[in-house]
Design a protein around this motif. Sequence first.
Motif: not given
Length: 425
Positions: A232-249
Amino acid sequence: MSSTTTSQTAGSGGPAEERPDGEPRGTGAAPGGGPAIGLGPGKDTKDAPRPARLIQNEATTEIPVHLLFRDDPEPGPLLPVDPAAIGRPQTGGIGAPGLPLGSSGYPRSTQGPPPTPRLRRPGRHTPRPAAQVDPALVERPARVLPGTVGVLAGTCGAAGCVATSWWAGVLPHLATEALHLPVYGGTGLGLVQWAAYAGSGALGLFGFGGLARGRTGRAWVLGLFGRYRGTVRRTGLLWVNPLLLRRRVDVRLRHWRSEPMPAADGSGVALRAVVLVVWRVRDTARATLGVEDHETYLRECVEAALARVPVEMPGAGRGPVETAGDALTRLVAADAGAIGLEVYSVQPVRVEYAPEVAAAMHRRRIAALDAQHRATVLTSVVDSVEDTVTRLTMRGLVELDDYERKALVKDLTVAFCAGRGEGGA
């Protein structure tokens, strides 16, 4: 007194000498029992063929010297083979049964001449394999929804929980009045009410739990049960599936100033170099999933490049420093590109001698500077003396012979050196 036979041996042309047993050299049987090579008494040596020189020792067969340097064997006639001689080593000379004869009539080995040695061409240089990760691991955009969808779903879930509580009659009286709901006694908490609670709660948790805020220069690498699901490279308010593991880069342009790292110059002198690396993450999937830590990997690539590229001390001009920087940039960019890192520049910003050789190298450098200064002063003095003597002679102010010229040069040299020494002090 008997007359002495003056026979000549083949290949020598001189008078024959007698052996200790009384037989003149050049006559009789050849070594090994073959026919005689030399000529008998009274024969002219011009009609006899000159035998080839032989190499012979106690354990090998006699081999003509010229056969050792032949490229192709020359077939010759074969003599009859004695059945009784089969299995015995052949030690005979000319006429030994079973051995082929060459064009000169001398036996040669049945195995042919020794093979001509061939020089092996140097093999092609095989380049070292380039580092690479899973080819299928490539960054791709993840599926996300606008943030309004998550807000709407969360609001609906919260509203469903409130409605279920009012339906079951467990909603507090103050909440009922605040929401302007009619007074209802309720049916109690049953199976249907609990199912409504579960559905409304799940909808609210998914709606509000998936809300995320995308920032410029930051990206999220999403994974589900160890599988890469996109970036995900988009900016602003987003909705991401909460079951997915997120790694910030961090995908912004970054620079890294290293600590002193071991290096060496062109002569192998140990140095310590501090480098400045300008880089950024180009492929987030490979940078986060291709290696354990891409920043540590970049640091190790810089150390490996410093071990291969000589770094010169500053002060010798911009050429060596820029050359080392270009070579370091090229090597680090090639190694780090496999994991999605884009390296723009690797430049040494500080180079100094290693502590174990610093004192010795400083003394050596001071001695070199002193010698250079002395050579400069001497060159200047010699030029001044030459110019002075030339002017005096060309203008006719003095007439000097060799002795007087040498004396004048000596005096002027001493005077100019003394003047330079006082000026330098």
